[in-house]
Each structure stands twice: as structure tokens, then as C-alpha cells.
Design a protein around this motif. Structure first.
Motif, PDB file in Angstrom:
ATOM      1  N   GLY A  66      41.397  42.990  46.686  1.00 46.14           N
ATOM      2  CA  GLY A  66      41.710  42.695  47.665  1.00 46.14           C
ATOM      3  C   GLY A  66      41.228  42.592  49.173  1.00 46.14           C
ATOM      4  O   GLY A  66      42.264  42.130  49.994  1.00 46.14           O
ATOM      5  N   LEU A  67      39.929  42.366  49.522  1.00 51.50           N
ATOM      6  CA  LEU A  67      39.144  42.620  50.489  1.00 51.50           C
ATOM      7  C   LEU A  67      38.631  40.820  50.721  1.00 51.50           C
ATOM      8  O   LEU A  67      38.025  40.565  49.937  1.00 51.50           O
ATOM      9  N   ASP A  79      49.050  30.826  34.728  1.00 57.25           N
ATOM     10  CA  ASP A  79      47.388  31.206  34.304  1.00 57.25           C
ATOM     11  C   ASP A  79      46.700  31.763  35.381  1.00 57.25           C
ATOM     12  O   ASP A  79      45.915  29.844  36.070  1.00 57.25           O
ATOM     13  N   LYS A  80      45.706  31.726  35.158  1.00 56.08           N
ATOM     14  CA  LYS A  80      44.702  32.238  36.960  1.00 56.08           C
ATOM     15  C   LYS A  80      43.942  31.821  36.507  1.00 56.08           C
ATOM     16  O   LYS A  80      43.621  31.584  35.252  1.00 56.08           O
ATOM     17  N   THR A  81      42.816  31.258  37.166  1.00 56.32           N
ATOM     18  CA  THR A  81      41.466  30.790  36.971  1.00 56.32           C
ATOM     19  C   THR A  81      40.751  31.247  38.513  1.00 56.32           C
ATOM     20  O   THR A  81      41.585  31.918  39.574  1.00 56.32           O
ATOM     21  N   SER A  82      39.464  30.974  38.345  1.00 63.27           N
ATOM     22  CA  SER A  82      38.753  31.764  39.294  1.00 63.27           C
ATOM     23  C   SER A  82      37.419  31.667  39.794  1.00 63.27           C
ATOM     24  O   SER A  82      36.958  30.735  38.619  1.00 63.27           O
ATOM     25  N   PHE A  83      36.802  31.155  41.357  1.00 60.70           N
ATOM     26  CA  PHE A  83      35.620  30.372  41.467  1.00 60.70           C
ATOM     27  C   PHE A  83      35.087  31.507  42.391  1.00 60.70           C
ATOM     28  O   PHE A  83      36.105  32.899  43.131  1.00 60.70           O
ATOM     29  N   ARG A  84      33.733  31.437  42.460  1.00 60.08           N
ATOM     30  CA  ARG A  84      32.670  32.957  43.728  1.00 60.08           C
ATOM     31  C   ARG A  84      32.701  31.564  44.648  1.00 60.08           C
ATOM     32  O   ARG A  84      32.149  30.378  45.084  1.00 60.08           O
ATOM     33  N   VAL A  85      32.875  32.413  46.166  1.00 55.89           N
ATOM     34  CA  VAL A  85      31.859  31.715  47.349  1.00 55.89           C
ATOM     35  C   VAL A  85      31.024  32.669  47.734  1.00 55.89           C
ATOM     36  O   VAL A  85      30.988  33.527  48.096  1.00 55.89           O
ATOM     37  N   GLN A  86      30.091  31.383  48.493  1.00 57.43           N
ATOM     38  CA  GLN A  86      28.830  32.437  48.708  1.00 57.43           C
ATOM     39  C   GLN A  86      28.852  32.149  50.601  1.00 57.43           C
ATOM     40  O   GLN A  86      29.150  30.997  50.513  1.00 57.43           O
ATOM     41  N   THR A 102      44.206  35.376  44.978  1.00 50.47           N
ATOM     42  CA  THR A 102      44.161  36.607  45.289  1.00 50.47           C
ATOM     43  C   THR A 102      42.248  37.139  46.083  1.00 50.47           C
ATOM     44  O   THR A 102      41.517  35.959  45.295  1.00 50.47           O
ATOM     45  N   PHE A 103      41.747  36.891  46.550  1.00 49.09           N
ATOM     46  CA  PHE A 103      39.662  38.044  46.928  1.00 49.09           C
ATOM     47  C   PHE A 103      39.300  39.234  46.410  1.00 49.09           C
ATOM     48  O   PHE A 103      40.324  40.074  46.235  1.00 49.09           O
ATOM     49  N   THR A 104      37.776  38.797  46.483  1.00 54.39           N
ATOM     50  CA  THR A 104      37.372  39.873  45.869  1.00 54.39           C
ATOM     51  C   THR A 104      35.880  40.042  46.457  1.00 54.39           C
ATOM     52  O   THR A 104      35.462  39.011  46.182  1.00 54.39           O
ATOM     53  N   GLU A 139      34.857  36.895  45.221  1.00 48.64           N
ATOM     54  CA  GLU A 139      35.818  35.903  44.004  1.00 48.64           C
ATOM     55  C   GLU A 139      36.913  35.623  44.457  1.00 48.64           C
ATOM     56  O   GLU A 139      37.963  36.223  44.682  1.00 48.64           O
ATOM     57  N   VAL A 140      37.421  34.235  44.092  1.00 53.27           N
ATOM     58  CA  VAL A 140      38.705  34.097  44.564  1.00 53.27           C
ATOM     59  C   VAL A 140      39.376  33.747  43.414  1.00 53.27           C
ATOM     60  O   VAL A 140      39.198  32.620  42.680  1.00 53.27           O
ATOM     61  N   SER A 141      40.888  34.529  43.549  1.00 55.62           N
ATOM     62  CA  SER A 141      41.438  33.683  41.925  1.00 55.62           C
ATOM     63  C   SER A 141      42.868  33.057  42.574  1.00 55.62           C
ATOM     64  O   SER A 141      43.430  33.379  43.150  1.00 55.62           O
ATOM     65  N   VAL A 142      42.852  32.220  42.043  1.00 57.37           N
ATOM     66  CA  VAL A 142      43.607  31.115  41.855  1.00 57.37           C
ATOM     67  C   VAL A 142      45.236  30.939  41.217  1.00 57.37           C
ATOM     68  O   VAL A 142      44.589  31.038  39.516  1.00 57.37           O
ATOM     69  N   GLU A 143      46.401  31.093  41.261  1.00 58.96           N
ATOM     70  CA  GLU A 143      47.554  31.230  40.322  1.00 58.96           C
ATOM     71  C   GLU A 143      48.244  30.177  40.383  1.00 58.96           C
ATOM     72  O   GLU A 143      49.092  30.333  41.389  1.00 58.96           O
TER      73      GLU A 143
END
Length: 802
Positions: A412-413, A125-132, A399-401, A428-432
């Protein structure tokens, strides 16, 4: 048997991989196909799977899977007692980004947001968060200048005598808080890297005419700690003298590592950008090169500066590897700048791909561009942001966006370039979670921009247990007092079995099990159900119905044709197709009707094939069509087409007589032409006599199934031969042949005569005498000389008598 309450990590990983593969099969229920026997196993199959913990669930005749999609479980009557945990995220620390660096207390400067989060992950179950990330303006800079002092860098040393003042002036245009330090290196003072003979100990340049005096070789020497007093930098540089090593490569990597890890002596500040400028005009020694000098101990990555600030382990440890350099530079947030000559630019450019946060610039032979080089490299570093991950757990995938200044998404970047100081970029960092580790396991990893001190700490916990597991009832009455009730199921104690633990093992248990076998040695309930004491309860399948006394039958395992069970012309009974009337075969795909095989001439497959399963199988070579009516190469094809031509064009022939022309010739398209083209490879030429003439036509089969017939408008009729013309042609031919033979004879004679004359001329030229002289010719008068003496008239004569 008691059910397992958990899964080992390898088993969980295998189950999760299997579920991922099943997920791609269209129409397959992933959850029920996983055959989960516990709530924890169900959670691993797919993130959309849920577990029903209701006690009374399903049918008494069929086993309904408790692991299924939420909507299916609710449909089957399990609303309100579902276990379906989800991944969650909690932001623990989220300070806002700073805009400037020197206007605040340095410890309060924030360049990454958030700073700490915690994740609770369910496998799959993927979850994601944003890094600035933002590079703040006027951020402090520590620059350590590391210089190669081998003999080839003498002119460079002369040019940087006043570097400190000029460099400080340029850097203060970029930051108001700048400090500068200095260190130098040559190479390990052992053979074969340096001159070690006694005569070279104090002056390795003895005997070198161009520069006879220099200082002894050394590995690394820290000369000036980071300071804002740039005059001290100039003083230290002016004191330095070059040295001489033996081979071309230098020991610069030793110096880089010591400058990185000796933080206290170098004076790196935590709240500053760290720049390490490495200047050289040659290639470096790398790990394992030290074995040439007998150094077999790998570098330990520790600081080894003695009281004199010299590298004390230079002659004990091997050179560091690129991986060790990258690790230590990243640990201490140091940006490495390679300032190298053009000849070695490509080599150091390749190093930057292996060491994150590293740049390379071309240094002039005399280092006169060093200030512009440093400013350019600093601006390049400040114009990009690249995220790095530390201590990433094996059970977690990231995975990074990137969203850079242009506002576009780059999947992917994790890097943005061409930035201005003060720009903000986000990722955007997706973690699974791939699987479940051991119970109560948690991990922590770090996300940090390369060269920044700021980090994002991520704590990971794993949501791999069900809430109903904590409410287990031991010796529960729901399990006949012989087991533990957990999440709607009974885990029977040793010696008991059954869905309610109502049966005992041993002899009576074996009897119950044997009554659930179709024959001795076969699986219990054919492997498709469970034996509840003495009766099989069949599993419920999404493909169809499983039934039978021993669950030996089903209505979905019969033969298929083109993916359709029993071809759609039969019913599946216990693994065998029962065909409808008019169909036969293992998969009921063979029709017994022959109506479609009757051709227009009322023959079976036009007499050129056999009717098999309601379709014609043509046996005549070249025949085709639904009833084998098309056959361009068959012997009777031209006669069949001729009948249609005579019938449709001339209203004659057998078809016209019996009024069957429209029926037999309905698929013929006839075209009349003046000149017939016979060069078409797909057309067949037909010829037949007609009133002392010849009628020609061609025909070809069209994709639509019709025949295209092209017929001459008039038949071809030949004319009588001209006798005079034939006579003249024969006589002329004879004369022509005679003339040709005479010419050939004359030509051969001429060639022979010329060859004979040429041979005569050749022999004549080889003669040894001239034309006027014959070696066989003799004069008619002969003269002989005699030697004698006689007296005549008292005179002596000695000579010739005439």
C-alpha cells in the motif's frame, strides 16, 4: 430470442460487482451462479471462469452451464474447446538505469525502469510489474529563487546581496551543473490588497515614518533567467528595493504559478532537477480571495509574462488554487521549497500535504540561514522517492508495494525515504481491470516519481471478447438455418426460438410456450429451465436436482435445521420434507421417542415437565436437567436429598428398604463437615428434625450434572434455659431503663432552666436605667416657685416664701 453479444459498460460493471460478492460465499460455484448467457458475460463473472464453445455439450434432459471452472468443464467433456483468456504484460522499452548524470548526454540519463509497457487485462484478473527508480549522482540542478519584496522583508533583502556566490559554492559540492535564477513578488496592485490612492502610486510608503521611500506594488516580476553566471544573480539582487502592500497576506501563489508555467522565459531545462525556493514571512492569498477586489475570473493556469517580464494578468485573474498549483508544479517536474518564518510553519506544512513533492523549512527573520536551508531541503528532496499516477482510467485499479533500502515489503506504500544518492528502490505495481469499457477501447496512464522528468508510460487494452466470437456462422445449419451459431450457442433470428432455432414464434410458438407453463400466468418452466418447443429442459444446479414436468420440483429447497436439510432425518421431495420413521415436523427435527424423557424414578420428566420432540421441557419453576431432575427451589427437593443422605450415611429410610439407593443417588456427592457454611449463594440450606435435634445440610448442582451435598457430622441439639439467668436479665433490664429515663428527665430540666436564665439575662441587658436609679422613685420634699408681689412693712418682696 436472439442472445446479446456484448454488455454495456454499466451492465458489465454491475455484473462484475455481483460476481465479486458471490465470490465470498463459501461452497458457491461463482461461474454457474452468474447465469451467463454468452461467452463475454462469462468472462466478466470471475477470472477463473471459462466458457465451453463445444457444440454438443451437456445433457438433453438438463441444461449444463457452459460457464464454469476449467476443471468442471473438462470433467463434463469440454476439453480442447475452452475460452479462458488471461491478463498479460509486455515490456516495450526497458533501458537500464544510469549511475551518473553529468558524465552522459543529458537526454540519455535514465532514472526509472522500465520506460514503457503494454497490458492486456481481463476483468478481475490481476497482473503486476516491477518499477525501479534511482536518483543518479551529479544530476543537473536549476534553482529559481522567488522572494517576497514586501516592506517586512527589507532586512532579508540586505542579507542576500551576495547570496548567489555562496549558494553556488555550496550547491557545486552536490552537483557540477548548477544554474540560478531570481524573481520577486508583492501583491495585486488593486484595492484592498494594495494602496491605490493617487498619492501612493509612485511611493506607497508615503507617511510611513520607519521607511518613507519604496517602489510601487507589483504582482510578480521575473528578474533573472536561470544561468550559471552567479554574479548576475548578485547584481540583480542588489538592484532590488522593497515595496508595500495594504493587507498582511501576499500574492506569492501568483508568482509560483508563473514561475512554473513560463518555462521558456524562466529557462527550465528538461534534463535537470527543478527547485523553486519560495521565501516569505507571511501567509498567502488563495483562490476566491480575489473576489474582494472584484476579480471573479478563475486563474487559467497559463503564462502571462509581458515583454517587461511582469505578470500582466495580475489585476484580471483571481489567485490560483492549491490544486492548480500542484498540477502545474507536477507537470513541469518542479520541487517547491517553502522557506517561511516559524510563525507560519504549520500553515505551509499543511500545504505540503496537498501539493506533492513540496517541502517546508523554517527561515530566520533576517534570512541569514537561507543557504543552509536550501541545501537541507535539496538533500531532503533527494533522499526520498514517491510515485505519482497521471490519467489513471476509472476502469483500472492500482495497488503499490514498496521495497526500500531495508529490503522489507511495504504493501500500500508508494514512497521510500532516508535514501542516499545512487540508491535504487523498487515498487511492485498490481493492475486490475474492474470492468469492460466499450469495444476496442484502450487507455494510457503515466507513472512518474514526483519531481522527475522520467516517466513510465502504461498502455492498457481490455481482453473482454472471446476468440470463438470471431468464428460466428450466420444462417448456420447447426441452428436449423434460422440463426447465427456463436461459441456453441444459437442466436435465433427474429420469429424463431429453441436451442436449435427449430420452433417458430406466433400462434404455434405461443402454443409451445403455454405447454411449458404449469398454469396460466406462471413462468415458463417455473423459471428454472428453458422451453424447447413443447418440453421443459431444466437447469442443472450445483445445489441438487431440478425436476418435474414444468421444472417445478427440486430436492434442495426444503426446510433446514441448523443448516442441515430436513435435519438429516428425512428426504426432500418437491420442496417438502418426507420424514423418516420416528420423526415429525416441517424439518423432521422432532423425535417421537420418549425414552430419553424417563427419569430415574420412572416418571416422565420427573413429574416437572413435558416430553416434546424426545426432550424434556421443564414446566416447574427452577427445574432443569435432561429429565428435569434438578430443582433446588422445588418444595420436595430437600426431602429427596434427605432420603439419599439417610440411605448412604445411615443405611436407613425408604430407599434403603427397597434397595434402590444406588440407582436414585448415583449422582449425589456427599461431604461431612463439622461446621456448615451457609453463606454460599449457589447452595440451598435444608433442615429436618432428628431425635429431638436438628440436622442441617446444603446442596448445589455441579456443572457435570451431579449434586454436591454438604452434611453436618452431628445434628445440632439445643440445651434447657437457665431460670436464674433469665430473672437477673429481666431485673437488670428494668433498672437500666429506669436509670436511663431519670438521666433523660434531668437533662431536659437542666436545658430548660438554662434557657430561662439566658432569656432573663438578655432582658436585663436591654434595660435603659442603671441599678442605682429607679425612674419610679419620688423625693418626699417638694419645692414650688410662685411669682407674686406684696408689701410688708412698706417693703416690697418678690420671690419665694419659706
Amino acid at each position: 430470442m436472439p442472445r446479446r453479444r456484448g454488455l454495456s459498460s454499466p451492465s458489465a460493471a454491475c455484473l462484475f460487482i455481483l460476481s465479486s460478492l458471490l465470490h465470498h460465499l463459501r461452497g458457491l460455484n461463482i461461474c454457474t451462479s452468474g447465469s451467463a448467457t454468452s461467452c463475454e458475460e462469462c468472462l466478466l463473472i470471475h477470472p477463473k471462469c471459462a466458457w465451453c464453445s463445444k457444440e454438443e455439450f451437456g445433457s438433453t434432459k438438463f441444461i449444463t452451464s457452459r460457464c464454469d471452472f476449467v476443471e468442471n468443464l473438462i470433467t463434463n467433456g469440454c476439453a480442447g474447446e475452452l475460452e479462458t483468456p488471461k491478463s498479460s504484460i509486455n515490456i516495450v522499452e526497458n533501458l537500464p538505469l544510469s549511475s551518473k548524470g553529468s558524465s552522459l548526454t543529458l537526454s540519455d540519463v535514465t532514472q526509472i525502469m522500465p520506460q514503457k509497457i503494454s497490458l492486456n487485462l481481463r476483468p478481475g484478473d490481476k497482473t503486476s510489474f516491477r518499477v525501479q527508480v534511482r536518483q543518479v549522482e551529479d544530476y543537473p540542478v536549476d534553482l529559481y529563487y522567488l522572494m517576497d519584496l514586501s516592506l517586512s522583508m527589507k532586512d532579508d533583502l540586505d542579507n542576500i546581496r551576495n547570496l548567489g556566490t555562496k549558494l553556488a559554492e555550496e550547491m557545486r559540492k552536490l552537483t557540477s551543473n548548477f544554474r540560478l535564477g531570481f524573481g520577486s513578488f508583492v501583491d495585486k496592485n488593486i484595492s484592498p490588497f494594495s494602496y491605490t490612492a493617487p498619492r501612493y502610486q509612485n511611493n506607497p510608503c508615503i507617511g510611513y515614518k520607519l521607511f518613507p521611500h519604496c517602489v510601487p506594488s507589483f504582482g510578480f516580476r521575473h528578474l533573472l533567467s536561470l544561468t550559471d553566471k552567479v554574479d548576475r544573480f548578485n547584481e540583480e539582487v542588489q538592484k532590488q528595493k522593497v515595496s508595500r502592500n495594504r493587507d498582511a497576506p501576499e500574492g506569492g501563489f501568483d508568482a509560483i504559478l508563473q514561475a512554473s508555467v513560463c518555462k521558456e522565459k524562466i529557462g527550465w531545462r528538461k534534463e535537470a532537477s527543478h527547485l523553486l525556493v519560495f521565501t516569505t514571512d507571511d501567509v498567502p492569498h488563495i483562490a476566491l480571495d480575489g473576489k474582494l477586489g472584484g476579480l471573479v475570473q478563475p486563474h487559467d493556469g497559463q503564462c502571462h509574462l509581458n515583454e517587461a517580464n511582469e505578470y500582466s494578468a495580475s489585476n484580471q485573474l483571481d489567485y490560483p488554487s492549491l490544486a492548480l498549483l500542484g498540477e502545474k508544479l507536477a507537470e513541469n517536474n518542479i520541487h517547491l521549497i517553502f522557506a517561511v518564518t516559524k510563525a507560519h510553519y504549520i500553515l505551509y506544512k499543511n500545504f505540503t500535504a496537498l501539493i506533492p513533492g513540496t517541502t517546508v523549512e523554517i527561515l530566520h527573520q533576517d534570512s541569514n540561514n537561507i543557504i543552509q536551508l536550501i541545501v537541507k531541503a535539496y538533500n531532503s528532496i533527494r533522499s526520498k522517492v514517491e510515485l505519482t499516477v497521471w490519467d489513471n482510467p476509472e476502469d483500472v485499479s492500482l495497488t503499490f508495494t514498496a521495497t526500500c533500502q531495508d529490503g522489507l515489503l511495504y504493501p500500500g506504500l508508494r514512497k521510500c525515504a532516508d535514501l542516499q544518492i545512487g540508491d535504487t528502490v523498487s515498487f511492485e505495481v498490481s493492475v486490475e481491470a474492474r470492468s469492460c469499457p466499450a469495444e476496442n477501447t484502450s487507455h494510457t496512464f503515466t507513472i512518474k516519481p514526483a519531481g522527475f522528468r522520467d516517466t513510465l508510460e502504461v498502455e492498457v487494452a481490455y481482453n473482454c471478447t472471446c476468440g470463438c466470437t470471431k468464428q460466428m456462422e450466420r444462417n448456420s445449419s447447426k441452428c436449423s438455418g434460422n440463426g447465427t451459431y456463436t461459441c456453441g450457442l444459437c442466436e435465433c433470428d427474429s420469429g424463431y426460438l429453441g436451442s436449435k432455432c427449430e420452433c417458430e414464434e406466433g400462434e404455434s410458438g405461443n402454443m409451445y410456450q403455454n405447454m411449458c407453463r404449469e398454469a396460466e400466468g406462471k413462468p415458463v418452466c417455473s423459471g428454472r429451465g428453458e422451453c424447447s418447443c413443447n418440453q421443459c429442459i431444466c437447469y442443472k444446479s450445483e445445489f441438487g436436482r431440478i425436476y418435474g414436468l414444468f421444472c417445478e420440483c427440486n430436492d434442495f429447497s426444503c426446510a433446514r435445521y441448523k443448516g442441515v436439510l430436513c435435519s438429516g432425518h428425512g428426504e426432500c421431495h418437491c420442496g417438502e420434507c418426507k420424514c423418516h420413521a420416528g420423526y415429525i415436523g416441517d424439518n423432521c427435527n422432532c423425535s417421537t421417542e420418549t425414552n430419553r424423557c424417563i427419569s430415574n424414578d420412572s416418571q416422565m420428566c420427573s413429574g416437572r415437565g413435558n416430553c416434546v420432540c424426545g426432550k424434556c421441557q421443564c414446566t416447574e419453576p427452577g427445574a432443569f436437567g435432561e429429565t428435569c431432575e434438578k430443582c433446588p427451589t422445588c418444595p420436595g427437593a430437600c426431602s429427596t436429598k434427605r432420603d439419599c443422605i439417610e440411605c448412604m450415611l445411615h443405611n436407613s429410610g425408604g430407599l434403603a428398604d427397597n434397595q434402590t439407593c444406588p440407582k436414585h443417588c448415583k449422582d449425589e456427592i456427599i461431604t461431612r463437615v463439622d461446621v456448615l457454611k451457609t453463606d454460599d449463594q449457589h447452595s440451598v440450606l435444608c433442615v429436618y428434625p432428628m431425635n429431638d435435634c436438628v440436622m442441617k445440610f446444603t446442596y448445589s448442582e455441579l456443572p457435570s450434572g451431579k449434586s454436591n451435598l454438604t452434611v453436618l457430622k452431628k445434628p445440632e441439639c439445643g440445651s434447657a434455659p437457665n431460670a436464674l439467668t433469665i430473672l437477673l436479665a429481666v431485673v437488670g433490664s428494668i433498672l437500666l431503663i429506669g436509670i436511663v429515663l431519670l438521666v433523660v428527665w434531668k437533662l431536659l430540666v437542666t436545658i430548660h432552666d438554662r434557657r430561662e436564665f439566658a432569656r432573663f439575662q438578655s432582658e436585663r441587658s436591654r434595660a435603659r436605667y442603671e441599678m442605682a436609679s429607679n425612674p419610679l422613685y419620688r423625693k418626699p420634699i417638694s419645692t414650688h416657685s410662685l411669682d407674686f408681689t406684696f408689701n410688708k412693712l412698706s417693703k416690697s418682696y418678690n420671690g419665694t416664701i419659706d
